[in-house]
Design a protein around this motif. Structure first.
Motif, short mmCIF file in Angstrom:
data_model
loop_
_atom_site.label_atom_id
_atom_site.label_comp_id
_atom_site.label_asym_id
_atom_site.label_seq_id
_atom_site.Cartn_x
_atom_site.Cartn_y
_atom_site.Cartn_z
N THR A 66 51.96 60.39 67.93
CA THR A 66 51.65 61.72 68.46
C THR A 66 50.66 62.43 67.55
O THR A 66 50.77 62.43 66.33
N HIS A 67 49.71 63.00 68.17
CA HIS A 67 48.68 63.75 67.46
C HIS A 67 48.76 65.19 67.92
O HIS A 67 48.51 65.49 69.08
N THR A 68 49.16 66.06 67.02
CA THR A 68 49.37 67.45 67.41
C THR A 68 48.10 68.25 67.24
O THR A 68 47.51 68.27 66.17
N VAL A 69 47.70 68.86 68.30
CA VAL A 69 46.52 69.71 68.26
C VAL A 69 46.98 71.15 68.44
O VAL A 69 47.66 71.46 69.41
N ILE A 70 46.68 71.94 67.46
CA ILE A 70 47.07 73.34 67.55
C ILE A 70 45.95 74.13 68.19
O ILE A 70 44.85 74.23 67.67
N VAL A 71 46.23 74.61 69.37
CA VAL A 71 45.25 75.42 70.08
C VAL A 71 45.55 76.88 69.80
O VAL A 71 46.66 77.36 70.03
N GLU A 72 44.59 77.54 69.29
CA GLU A 72 44.83 78.92 68.91
C GLU A 72 44.60 79.84 70.09
O GLU A 72 43.50 79.95 70.62
N LYS A 73 45.67 80.47 70.49
CA LYS A 73 45.62 81.37 71.62
C LYS A 73 45.37 82.77 71.10
O LYS A 73 46.15 83.31 70.32
N GLU A 74 44.29 83.34 71.54
CA GLU A 74 43.91 84.64 71.00
C GLU A 74 44.75 85.75 71.62
O GLU A 74 44.83 85.88 72.83
N VAL A 75 45.39 86.49 70.76
CA VAL A 75 46.16 87.64 71.21
C VAL A 75 45.57 88.87 70.53
O VAL A 75 45.62 89.00 69.32
N HIS B 67 48.91 59.86 71.17
CA HIS B 67 49.32 60.73 72.24
C HIS B 67 49.12 62.16 71.76
O HIS B 67 49.69 62.59 70.78
N THR B 68 48.27 62.87 72.44
CA THR B 68 47.91 64.20 71.99
C THR B 68 48.85 65.25 72.55
O THR B 68 49.05 65.34 73.75
N VAL B 69 49.45 65.98 71.63
CA VAL B 69 50.32 67.08 72.02
C VAL B 69 49.62 68.39 71.69
O VAL B 69 49.18 68.59 70.57
N VAL B 71 49.75 72.21 71.15
CA VAL B 71 50.67 73.30 70.85
C VAL B 71 49.88 74.59 70.78
O VAL B 71 48.90 74.68 70.04
N LYS B 73 49.27 78.23 69.58
CA LYS B 73 49.70 79.11 68.50
C LYS B 73 49.02 80.45 68.69
O LYS B 73 47.81 80.52 68.85
N GLU B 74 49.82 81.48 68.67
CA GLU B 74 49.25 82.80 68.89
C GLU B 74 48.55 83.29 67.64
O GLU B 74 49.09 83.23 66.55
N VAL B 75 47.34 83.74 67.82
CA VAL B 75 46.55 84.24 66.72
C VAL B 75 46.25 85.71 66.97
O VAL B 75 45.69 86.05 68.00
N LEU B 77 44.30 88.95 66.50
CA LEU B 77 42.93 89.27 66.14
C LEU B 77 42.69 90.77 66.22
O LEU B 77 43.15 91.41 67.15
#
Lengths: 156, 156
Positions: A66-75, B67-69, B71, B73-75, B77
């Motif tokens: 598993t490769h974890t990609v952290i997608v930064e969700k702008e809040v 396998h790409t997961v 996630v 993450k709330e950032v 700003l």
DNA sequence: CTAAAATTCATACTAAAGTATGAGTGTGTA
DNA sequence: TACACACTCATACTTTAGTATGAATTTTAG
């Protein structure tokens, strides 16, 4: 019926392959064991087949890494709190004036020694303030303190 | 032909290992066959060994399936700050991919140990990356690195 | 293919950060 | 005035960070 076959053709393929393999093994056993000195060929065949089985098993059964990609969700913070310093949060955390000073200098990337020189106090004093800050902010390190206090709007 | 050999030297290495294994098997064969009715055990051992060989070969020679997961993450700003990452600045500073990863985790307030565990590398590796980051950013400490890289828009 | 860059890791340090504890000194307030 | 509280500082210690050097692999790019 035809659609079922098409849908499960992979399973059927594997099943029949396995059956074929077992049949082949049985055949080989009888075929070669009657001949003297044919044991080598028989063993070779076994080896080949089970090597293939190992390869197949591994390819099929290994779990993908598993490769974890952290997608930064702008809040976005509300406009008022973004640029202003959150005074109520400071009071809630009971940060003193001096602690805030130290915290701000920390956020500039200054070392404890530099902060001590800047505030004309001893290094030990800065360390004491630091420890108190970390406890009040419920963090372990200065980097966390800076991150959290910026997020809470305690410092700019 | 020579180039082919050089190109596939790894395969050849495995091949010769296989040959060695076969030789070993030959020896085993004599050991077992002196006992009557031990053929089943022998064949079973062969099957096991070569299944293991197949598994080993596959693990060695295939690239790990990933396998790409994703996630989220709330950032948080500040409303007015541009949320774009300054790509040209990254290139100007010649920061590698791994260094950027470490830098981002640093900015989250993580310790070197935590970063090491997160990236599945050793503590020493993280320290090496850190030192290289500090040199490239022309800073002395991690807090400065975080401050400067945020100011330059290298990290969020 | 080959050279350069990137990644990994180790050892052996030094420096800085952080913890725990105790204590002296002002200062505003009940 | 007493007293909680902020600020100061010391000692002694543990932990983490950071530096220097060398090296093995792996990736990448020309």
């Amino acid at each position: 019926m035809l659609t079922w076959i098409r849908k499960h053709k992979r399973i059927l393929l594997y099943g029949s392959s396995l059956a074929l393999l077992l049949f082949l093994l049985r055949w080989l056993e009888f075929r070669f064991l009657v001949l003297s000195h044919a044991i080598d060929i028989y063993v070779g065949a076994i080896a080949l087949m089970f090597t293939a089985l190992g390869i197949w098993l591994t390819l099929k059964l290994t779990r993908p890494k598993t490769h974890t990609v952290i997608v930064e969700k702008e809040v976005y913070l509300p406009a008022e709190t973004s640029s202003e310093i959150n005074q109520s949060e400071i009071e809630k955390l009971a940060l003193s004036r001096r602690e805030l000073e130290v915290l701000n200098l920390m956020a500039q990337g200054m070392s404890n020694k530099e902060i001590a020189d800047g505030l004309f106090v001893s290094l030990n004093t800065v360390k004491t303030h630091s420890s108190n800050i970390f406890e009040k902010l419920d963090v372990k390190r200065r980097t966390q303190a800076v991150e959290k206090s910026k997020r809470l709007g305690i410092i700019v």
